[in-house]
Design a protein around this motif. Sequence first.
Motif, short mmCIF file in Angstrom:
data_model
loop_
_atom_site.label_atom_id
_atom_site.label_comp_id
_atom_site.label_asym_id
_atom_site.label_seq_id
_atom_site.Cartn_x
_atom_site.Cartn_y
_atom_site.Cartn_z
N THR A 35 0.83 -1.21 0.00
CA THR A 35 0.00 0.00 0.00
C THR A 35 0.86 1.25 0.00
O THR A 35 0.57 2.22 -0.72
CB THR A 35 -0.93 0.01 1.23
OG1 THR A 35 -1.78 -1.14 1.20
CG2 THR A 35 -1.79 1.26 1.27
N SER A 39 0.78 3.78 -3.18
CA SER A 39 0.31 5.12 -2.89
C SER A 39 1.34 6.17 -3.30
O SER A 39 1.00 7.19 -3.93
CB SER A 39 -0.02 5.25 -1.40
OG SER A 39 -0.50 6.54 -1.10
N TYR A 42 1.72 6.12 -7.23
CA TYR A 42 0.56 6.71 -7.89
C TYR A 42 0.51 8.22 -7.67
O TYR A 42 0.23 8.99 -8.61
CB TYR A 42 -0.73 6.07 -7.37
CG TYR A 42 -1.96 6.53 -8.10
CD1 TYR A 42 -2.35 5.91 -9.29
CD2 TYR A 42 -2.76 7.57 -7.60
CE1 TYR A 42 -3.49 6.32 -9.97
CE2 TYR A 42 -3.89 7.99 -8.27
CZ TYR A 42 -4.25 7.36 -9.46
OH TYR A 42 -5.37 7.79 -10.13
N GLY A 43 0.78 8.65 -6.46
CA GLY A 43 0.75 10.08 -6.16
C GLY A 43 1.74 10.87 -6.99
O GLY A 43 1.43 11.97 -7.47
N THR A 49 1.66 14.83 -6.24
CA THR A 49 2.78 15.30 -5.40
C THR A 49 4.07 15.18 -6.20
O THR A 49 4.10 14.53 -7.25
CB THR A 49 2.85 14.50 -4.10
OG1 THR A 49 3.85 15.07 -3.24
CG2 THR A 49 3.19 13.04 -4.36
N ALA A 54 6.77 14.71 -1.68
CA ALA A 54 6.37 13.36 -1.29
C ALA A 54 7.24 12.84 -0.15
O ALA A 54 6.74 12.16 0.76
CB ALA A 54 6.47 12.41 -2.49
N PHE A 122 -7.02 5.68 3.60
CA PHE A 122 -6.89 6.44 2.36
C PHE A 122 -7.99 7.49 2.25
O PHE A 122 -7.73 8.67 1.98
CB PHE A 122 -6.93 5.52 1.14
CG PHE A 122 -7.04 6.29 -0.16
CD1 PHE A 122 -5.94 6.97 -0.66
CD2 PHE A 122 -8.25 6.36 -0.84
CE1 PHE A 122 -6.04 7.71 -1.83
CE2 PHE A 122 -8.35 7.09 -2.01
CZ PHE A 122 -7.25 7.77 -2.51
N ARG A 126 -7.40 11.44 2.40
CA ARG A 126 -7.77 12.20 1.20
C ARG A 126 -8.66 13.37 1.59
O ARG A 126 -8.54 14.47 1.03
CB ARG A 126 -8.48 11.28 0.21
CG ARG A 126 -8.65 11.89 -1.19
CD ARG A 126 -7.36 11.76 -1.96
NE ARG A 126 -7.57 12.07 -3.37
CZ ARG A 126 -7.36 13.24 -3.94
NH1 ARG A 126 -6.91 14.26 -3.20
NH2 ARG A 126 -7.55 13.44 -5.22
N SER A 131 -4.49 16.36 -1.90
CA SER A 131 -3.54 15.68 -2.78
C SER A 131 -2.32 15.16 -2.03
O SER A 131 -1.62 14.27 -2.52
CB SER A 131 -3.10 16.61 -3.91
OG SER A 131 -2.47 17.77 -3.39
N PHE A 134 -1.52 10.96 -0.61
CA PHE A 134 -0.77 9.81 -1.11
C PHE A 134 0.57 9.66 -0.41
O PHE A 134 0.99 8.55 -0.06
CB PHE A 134 -0.59 9.95 -2.63
CG PHE A 134 -1.88 9.91 -3.38
CD1 PHE A 134 -2.44 8.71 -3.75
CD2 PHE A 134 -2.55 11.08 -3.68
CE1 PHE A 134 -3.65 8.66 -4.44
CE2 PHE A 134 -3.76 11.05 -4.37
CZ PHE A 134 -4.32 9.84 -4.75
N ALA A 138 1.40 6.81 2.56
CA ALA A 138 2.57 5.94 2.39
C ALA A 138 3.42 5.90 3.65
O ALA A 138 3.83 4.83 4.12
CB ALA A 138 3.41 6.41 1.20
#
Length: 203
Positions: A35, A39, A42-43, A49, A54, A122, A126, A131, A134, A138
């Motif tokens: 996960t 995450s 994908y972010g 990000t 990030a 999540f 969110r 945004s 993510f 993580a």
Amino acid sequence: MKPKHKGSAQLFKNPVLERLSHTHIALPTSIFIITAGVSLYYGITQGFTTGLAAFGQFLGGWFLFTFVEYAMHRYLYHIPATTPGRIKFQYTMHGVHHEYPKDKTRLAMPPIVTVFVASLLFFLFRFIFGSAAFGVLAGFVFGYALYLFVHYAIHMYAPPKNFLKVWWTHHAQHHYRQDEIAFGVSSTLWDHIIGTMPSKAKK
């Protein structure tokens, strides 16, 4: 209650629920690690990000987890068992672990609960962080995976003869000396800040 180092408690009369209450540590740990990776990937790839942001969000999520770990352990898992309902809740959630601290199949949530928790986190993050969720997610679930690994190692293996022994000693105070102290497992940070570190006399 006096800890038992062999055996396992029966929590549910229903055999399916009872079976689902046991899990191998690798399953929930892997779910949280995957996960975290998905995450973060994908972010970044979807533009939610950037690399540097990030990284900061990841550290922030990890830091947030250390506090949630402490707070849940202290205020939820050790909720005063003042009613029959609370007694049942506290024992099912955590008391069983204190009675059978070396039951390796109950040192983590079952996979189905792990997936639910990861999904819930999540949507919650969110909503709160937008945004940045993510990266925060993580870091948070990475912290969770690290907690599971550390907790499992503490209960299943002998203390190492190096600086890592502090985790074993700290958690042993909570289990075998006084359960009103030493609530941190993967980190002792909040025990230091809030004042629940074991005293040298207790050590």
